[in-house]
Design a protein around this motif. Sequence first.
Motif, PDB file in Angstrom:
ATOM      1  N   VAL A 189       0.868  -1.168   0.000  1.00 21.94           N
ATOM      2  CA  VAL A 189       0.000   0.000   0.000  1.00 21.94           C
ATOM      3  C   VAL A 189       0.906   1.219   0.000  1.00 21.94           C
ATOM      4  N   VAL A 190       0.572   2.247  -0.770  1.00 16.96           N
ATOM      5  CA  VAL A 190       1.375   3.465  -0.818  1.00 16.96           C
ATOM      6  C   VAL A 190       0.779   4.494   0.144  1.00 16.96           C
ATOM      7  N   ILE A 191       1.570   4.899   1.142  1.00 16.02           N
ATOM      8  CA  ILE A 191       1.186   5.957   2.083  1.00 16.02           C
ATOM      9  C   ILE A 191       2.396   6.873   2.234  1.00 16.02           C
ATOM     10  N   PRO A 192       2.298   8.129   1.838  1.00 21.15           N
ATOM     11  CA  PRO A 192       3.456   9.021   1.946  1.00 21.15           C
ATOM     12  C   PRO A 192       3.747   9.395   3.392  1.00 21.15           C
ATOM     13  N   ASN A 193       4.917   9.943   3.604  1.00 19.55           N
ATOM     14  CA  ASN A 193       5.260  10.479   4.920  1.00 19.55           C
ATOM     15  C   ASN A 193       4.519  11.783   5.171  1.00 19.55           C
ATOM     16  N   ALA A 194       4.595  12.260   6.404  1.00 18.56           N
ATOM     17  CA  ALA A 194       4.073  13.566   6.770  1.00 18.56           C
ATOM     18  C   ALA A 194       4.919  14.084   7.924  1.00 18.56           C
ATOM     19  N   VAL A 195       4.756  15.366   8.248  1.00 16.31           N
ATOM     20  CA  VAL A 195       5.573  15.995   9.284  1.00 16.31           C
ATOM     21  C   VAL A 195       4.695  16.406  10.455  1.00 16.31           C
ATOM     22  N   ASP A 196       5.351  16.724  11.555  1.00 13.49           N
ATOM     23  CA  ASP A 196       4.661  17.175  12.752  1.00 13.49           C
ATOM     24  C   ASP A 196       4.234  18.634  12.550  1.00 13.49           C
ATOM     25  N   PRO A 197       2.914  18.919  12.498  1.00 12.40           N
ATOM     26  CA  PRO A 197       2.476  20.290  12.213  1.00 12.40           C
ATOM     27  C   PRO A 197       2.733  21.267  13.351  1.00 12.40           C
ATOM     28  N   SER A 198       2.990  20.757  14.553  1.00 14.58           N
ATOM     29  CA  SER A 198       3.315  21.659  15.653  1.00 14.58           C
ATOM     30  C   SER A 198       4.722  22.232  15.499  1.00 14.58           C
ATOM     31  N   ILE A 199       5.533  21.586  14.653  1.00 11.10           N
ATOM     32  CA  ILE A 199       6.903  22.041  14.408  1.00 11.10           C
ATOM     33  C   ILE A 199       7.023  22.690  13.036  1.00 11.10           C
ATOM     34  N   PHE A 200       6.564  22.009  12.002  1.00 11.70           N
ATOM     35  CA  PHE A 200       6.716  22.483  10.624  1.00 11.70           C
ATOM     36  C   PHE A 200       5.397  23.059  10.136  1.00 11.70           C
ATOM     37  N   HIS A 201       5.338  24.375  10.032  1.00 16.64           N
ATOM     38  CA  HIS A 201       4.135  25.080   9.598  1.00 16.64           C
ATOM     39  C   HIS A 201       4.550  26.429   9.035  1.00 16.64           C
ATOM     40  N   PRO A 202       3.710  27.082   8.242  1.00 18.45           N
ATOM     41  CA  PRO A 202       4.087  28.383   7.676  1.00 18.45           C
ATOM     42  C   PRO A 202       4.185  29.460   8.751  1.00 18.45           C
ATOM     43  N   PRO A 203       4.917  30.537   8.449  1.00 18.74           N
ATOM     44  CA  PRO A 203       4.980  31.651   9.399  1.00 18.74           C
ATOM     45  C   PRO A 203       3.666  32.424   9.413  1.00 18.74           C
ATOM     46  N   GLU A 204       3.451  33.213  10.464  1.00 19.44           N
ATOM     47  CA  GLU A 204       2.243  34.028  10.530  1.00 19.44           C
ATOM     48  C   GLU A 204       2.256  35.102   9.457  1.00 19.44           C
ATOM     49  N   ARG A 205       3.420  35.614   9.136  1.00 17.69           N
ATOM     50  CA  ARG A 205       3.548  36.594   8.059  1.00 17.69           C
ATOM     51  C   ARG A 205       4.905  36.414   7.388  1.00 17.69           C
ATOM     52  N   ARG A 206       5.000  36.891   6.152  1.00 17.50           N
ATOM     53  CA  ARG A 206       6.252  36.769   5.398  1.00 17.50           C
ATOM     54  C   ARG A 206       6.791  38.153   5.059  1.00 17.50           C
ATOM     55  N   GLU A 207       8.091  38.259   5.085  1.00 21.77           N
ATOM     56  CA  GLU A 207       8.739  39.506   4.719  1.00 21.77           C
ATOM     57  C   GLU A 207       8.631  39.698   3.214  1.00 21.77           C
ATOM     58  N   PRO A 208       8.166  40.859   2.747  1.00 18.58           N
ATOM     59  CA  PRO A 208       8.060  41.092   1.302  1.00 18.58           C
ATOM     60  C   PRO A 208       9.415  40.965   0.606  1.00 18.58           C
ATOM     61  N   LEU A 209       9.367  40.618  -0.679  1.00 21.21           N
ATOM     62  CA  LEU A 209      10.605  40.469  -1.454  1.00 21.21           C
ATOM     63  C   LEU A 209      11.238  41.808  -1.796  1.00 21.21           C
ATOM     64  N   ASP A 210      10.451  42.872  -1.803  1.00 25.05           N
ATOM     65  CA  ASP A 210      10.946  44.175  -2.235  1.00 25.05           C
ATOM     66  C   ASP A 210      12.161  44.608  -1.411  1.00 25.05           C
ATOM     67  N   GLY A 211      13.227  44.964  -2.125  1.00 24.66           N
ATOM     68  CA  GLY A 211      14.383  45.550  -1.474  1.00 24.66           C
ATOM     69  C   GLY A 211      15.344  44.567  -0.849  1.00 24.66           C
ATOM     70  N   ARG A 212      15.185  43.293  -1.106  1.00 23.76           N
ATOM     71  CA  ARG A 212      16.122  42.310  -0.541  1.00 23.76           C
ATOM     72  C   ARG A 212      16.327  41.167  -1.522  1.00 23.76           C
ATOM     73  N   ARG A 213      17.350  40.350  -1.220  1.00 24.57           N
ATOM     74  CA  ARG A 213      17.604  39.177  -2.056  1.00 24.57           C
ATOM     75  C   ARG A 213      16.566  38.084  -1.769  1.00 24.57           C
ATOM     76  N   VAL A 214      16.292  37.277  -2.775  1.00 20.82           N
ATOM     77  CA  VAL A 214      15.417  36.116  -2.623  1.00 20.82           C
ATOM     78  C   VAL A 214      16.168  35.051  -1.832  1.00 20.82           C
ATOM     79  N   ARG A 215      15.524  34.493  -0.823  1.00 29.70           N
ATOM     80  CA  ARG A 215      16.177  33.505   0.049  1.00 29.70           C
ATOM     81  C   ARG A 215      15.847  32.093  -0.423  1.00 29.70           C
ATOM     82  N   VAL A 216      16.890  31.377  -0.807  1.00 27.64           N
ATOM     83  CA  VAL A 216      16.782  30.021  -1.338  1.00 27.64           C
ATOM     84  C   VAL A 216      17.482  29.079  -0.368  1.00 27.64           C
ATOM     85  N   ILE A 217      16.842  27.945  -0.067  1.00 21.97           N
ATOM     86  CA  ILE A 217      17.446  27.012   0.886  1.00 21.97           C
ATOM     87  C   ILE A 217      17.368  25.581   0.380  1.00 21.97           C
ATOM     88  N   ALA A 218      18.359  24.795   0.726  1.00 26.47           N
ATOM     89  CA  ALA A 218      18.358  23.336   0.536  1.00 26.47           C
ATOM     90  C   ALA A 218      18.794  22.727   1.863  1.00 26.47           C
TER      91      ALA A 218
END
Length: 338
Positions: free
Chosen positions: A158-187
């Motif tokens: 049976v195929v069941i993908p992984n998932a993460v703990d939402p209490s740890i991994f979740h979006p921020p409440e707000r994001r800093e606009p891109l204007d006036g700064r470099r785009v932040r890329v992560i691996a």
Amino acid sequence: MQPKSIARAARRAGRAVERKAGIERDWLRSRRGRADLALFHELAPSPSGGGHQFVRALTRELESRGLVVEQQRISEGTPACLFNSFNFDFGRLRRFSARGARMVHRVDGPIGVYRGFDDGTDARIARLNAELATATICQSRFSLEAHRGLGIELREPVVIPNAVDPSIFHPPERREPLDGRRVRVIATSWSDNPRKGGEALAWLDRHLDHGRYEVTFAGRAPVRFEHVRSVAPLDSHALADLLRTQDLYVAPSRDDPCSNALLEALACGLPAAYRRSGGHPELVGEGGLPFDEDDELGDVVGRLVTELDDRRAAISTHSIAWVADRYLEVLGTYNPRP
């Protein structure tokens, strides 16, 4: 045989006898016990690889429902056992499996495919699966088909993908606009195996416009960087905090069956530039863009920036609650969250 060799052999034999005696003691002590589920997986301390992270998240979810999860044993009254890939004592599992619990094998890989070399692990996993498993959980359609391509037919897959703990991994409440700064890329990557995409990261270091982009790598760096900022491996909370400061993610690994690192980034709201390989396309969907060759990365990252809001809105991953429900269905102990 030399005296030192004789002494080493004697110590090995002594440890084997002691281990077997320990298994028998634990087996006897658990005769009258009971849990809702047995788990065979030897967790490594955090920070650690994706398999350990997923097992932690799954266990926390099950225990939050009031389920009792025992580890490295199957008590007499325990109805089902989940054993993970090859990260446990095979002999111990065989001894406890005789109690008749439903045996479900969570299978990774194929190990030799994503590591890039075959040390016999896949054959051992296949033998154990054929010997003990009632059913098998694969993490992606890619993983299932890759096993079949090697001639390994897993028990009732049976195929069941992984998932993460939402209490740890979740979006921020707000994001800093891109204007006036470099785009932040992560691996990110716990492993420094070259198949995790070291050559793609090196390409980014050499060729990406570092006046426009700020690139960060978190984990065990597979190569030395001149422009890319390198951060040592972080525990889950610190990593999630870092991911929430970023704009987009690069997933360059090859033949990764179900990358927890990628899922963590998606859960934090990062669209992904992902190698069209392994389980990546199944995880990302419309929440990112694929690349095949390293020199495509510049164009793909640039396009992602122009489509950032739309791609972020398209991110869709399964919750750990949904994944836990599917696991319990396969285990035959379904206990939905109230």
